[in-house]
Enzyme design. Structure first.
Site, mmCIF file in Angstrom:
data_model
loop_
_atom_site.group_PDB
_atom_site.id
_atom_site.type_symbol
_atom_site.label_atom_id
_atom_site.label_comp_id
_atom_site.label_asym_id
_atom_site.label_seq_id
_atom_site.Cartn_x
_atom_site.Cartn_y
_atom_site.Cartn_z
ATOM 1 N N HIS A 80 32.410 13.234 38.998
ATOM 2 C CA HIS A 80 31.220 12.891 38.222
ATOM 3 C C HIS A 80 31.609 12.271 36.892
ATOM 4 C CE1 HIS A 80 32.300 16.560 36.047
ATOM 5 N NE2 HIS A 80 31.402 16.246 35.123
ATOM 6 N N HIS B 53 34.100 18.579 40.388
ATOM 7 C CA HIS B 53 33.241 17.670 41.147
ATOM 8 C C HIS B 53 33.396 16.240 40.610
ATOM 9 C CE1 HIS B 53 29.544 17.368 43.760
ATOM 10 N NE2 HIS B 53 29.596 16.166 43.206
ATOM 11 N N HIS C 46 32.997 18.266 46.636
ATOM 12 C CA HIS C 46 33.278 19.223 45.563
ATOM 13 C C HIS C 46 34.367 18.728 44.620
ATOM 14 C CE1 HIS C 46 33.928 22.899 43.380
ATOM 15 N NE2 HIS C 46 35.145 23.031 43.842
#
Length: 381
Positions: free
Chosen positions: A211, A209, A158
């Site tokens: 990314h 998160h 997460h």
């Protein structure tokens, strides 16, 4: 599902989401994941119409109006993370547990041109007609914002960032960047591909998160146009020779050098450049990709060691355009941060925001010395 073998033992698994968007799983070389992956069984609304670009007649720049992005999720909890693997309670964007996953953004700034190519996406009304069309300047010019925006999930966790990955996972992401650069560069109408990571709330990140994203543009970006206007083949060789002879180098390997540039604009700015000319990730050798993973992790570790709390940054991988300037523009990282102290940020003042005439507060040599000390305090990944 189409399965491909890439470099470094990475396996790519190509599939589709429920609304026709592409999804690619990239499995680590030492993955423990099963071969089978879940199907996206969600009942999704049709994809929105592709956004519109309008041209600024004073500069020639194209501005995208992606109004659907106004309603993006903002800093959700782990139970509503849209980039986490799907669960019965969280119908996220990725159906299965994964190592690395890449998929088309649901509400992109640059979207598809043809309905037939992506299932439920509407066809573009007025797509760009090539570089000459994009270069013409006139009052009231607009085009459909054709291109591709993809989300690159570095991990199923997460929270985190590229710098929190293992060397093996970092190597998988690098292979994914190379694979997507090749695929996106081959799409009709794509002129430049830009992988990047936004990290930290001070930068405006809406998801914790780990990314990044990849933007694929229907034009050559203004920053690269400036480079090509004054650059010639061999420019980056001359830059490397100049910077390697200075006190601004912060980290160096056999294939890469990281340095604070001579005319750095930001309080924290560092470039990471390959020693050999490579226009984009797809042109990197296996050895260059292998060294990049731990070297980049060490650089990011130094960035976080500057202060007692993580530093927000934008890490952009500048690549040569698809069709022009490939012997001049070289793949390289430009990492920038507005953080100029423990609790101080640089905000763009009138001269910078209004005239693009920069004034910096920290000498690049001083910034490099601090970053070198911080990197030296970080254990090798």
């Amino acid at each position: 599902m189409n399965i491909r073998t890439l470099g470094a033992g990475v396996i790519a698994r190509d599939t589709r989401l429920a609304d026709g968007r592409e999804l690619i799983y990239y499995d680590d070389s030492d993955t423990t994941l099963p071969v089978e992956r879940s199907i996206d069984a969600r009942d999704l609304d049709p994809r929105p119409e592709t956004a519109i670009m309008r041209q600024d007649v004073l500069t020639g720049d194209w501005i995208t109006f992606a109004t659907k992005r106004q309603n993006r999720v903002l800093m959700p909890g782990a139970d509503a993370d849209p980039l986490a693997p799907q669960t019965p309670a969280n119908p996220s964007e990725v159906p299965s547990l994964y190592d690395v996953a890449v998929f088309e953004n649901r509400s992109p700034a640059f979207g598809p041109a043809l309905a037939s190519a992506v299932g439920t996406a509407p066809a573009a009304i007025d797509p760009p007609q090539g570089l000459d069309d994009m270069a013409r300047v006139g009052i009231g010019r607009s085009r459909t914002s054709v291109g591709r925006c993809e989300v690159v999930c570095f991990s199923p966790e997460h929270a985190g960032s590229f710098g929190t990955l293992s060397p093996t996972r970092a190597r998988t992401v690098i292979e994914a960047w190379a694979d997507r650069t090749s695929a996106l560069s081959a799409l009709p109408g794509i002129e430049q591909v830009f992988p990047f990571e936004n990290r930290g709330e001070a930068i405006g990140v809406s998801l914790p998160h780990p990314h990044g994203q990849i933007y694929s543009y229907p034009y050559v970006t203004p920053r690269t146009q400036q480079l090509l206007a004054h650059g010639t083949p061999g420019l980056f060789d001359r830059i490397l020779e100049f910077e390697q002879a200075s006190s601004r180098v912060v980290l160096q390997g056999q294939h890469w050098t990281a340095f604070v540039p001579f005319a750095a604009r930001w309080p924290l700015e560092v470039h990471l450049v390959p020693h050999r000319h490579a226009a984009d990730f797809a042109e990197l050798t296996v050895a260059e990709r292998d060294e990049l993973a731990p070297l980049y992790l060490r650089l990011l570790g130094g960035v976080d060691a500057l202060y007692d709390s993580p530093t927000a940054y934008i890490a952009g991988w500048h690549q040569a355009p698809v069709h022009v300037g490939r012997d001049t523009a070289r793949l390289h990282l430009e990492l920038i941060s507005p953080r100029r102290g423990v609790d101080k940020l640089k905000f763009l003042a009138g001269t910078e925001a209004g005239m693009n005439a920069w004034s910096a507060e920290i000498l690049p040599e001083d910034a490099a010395a601090r970053l070198r000390d911080a990197i030296s305090s970080v254990p090798a990944p």
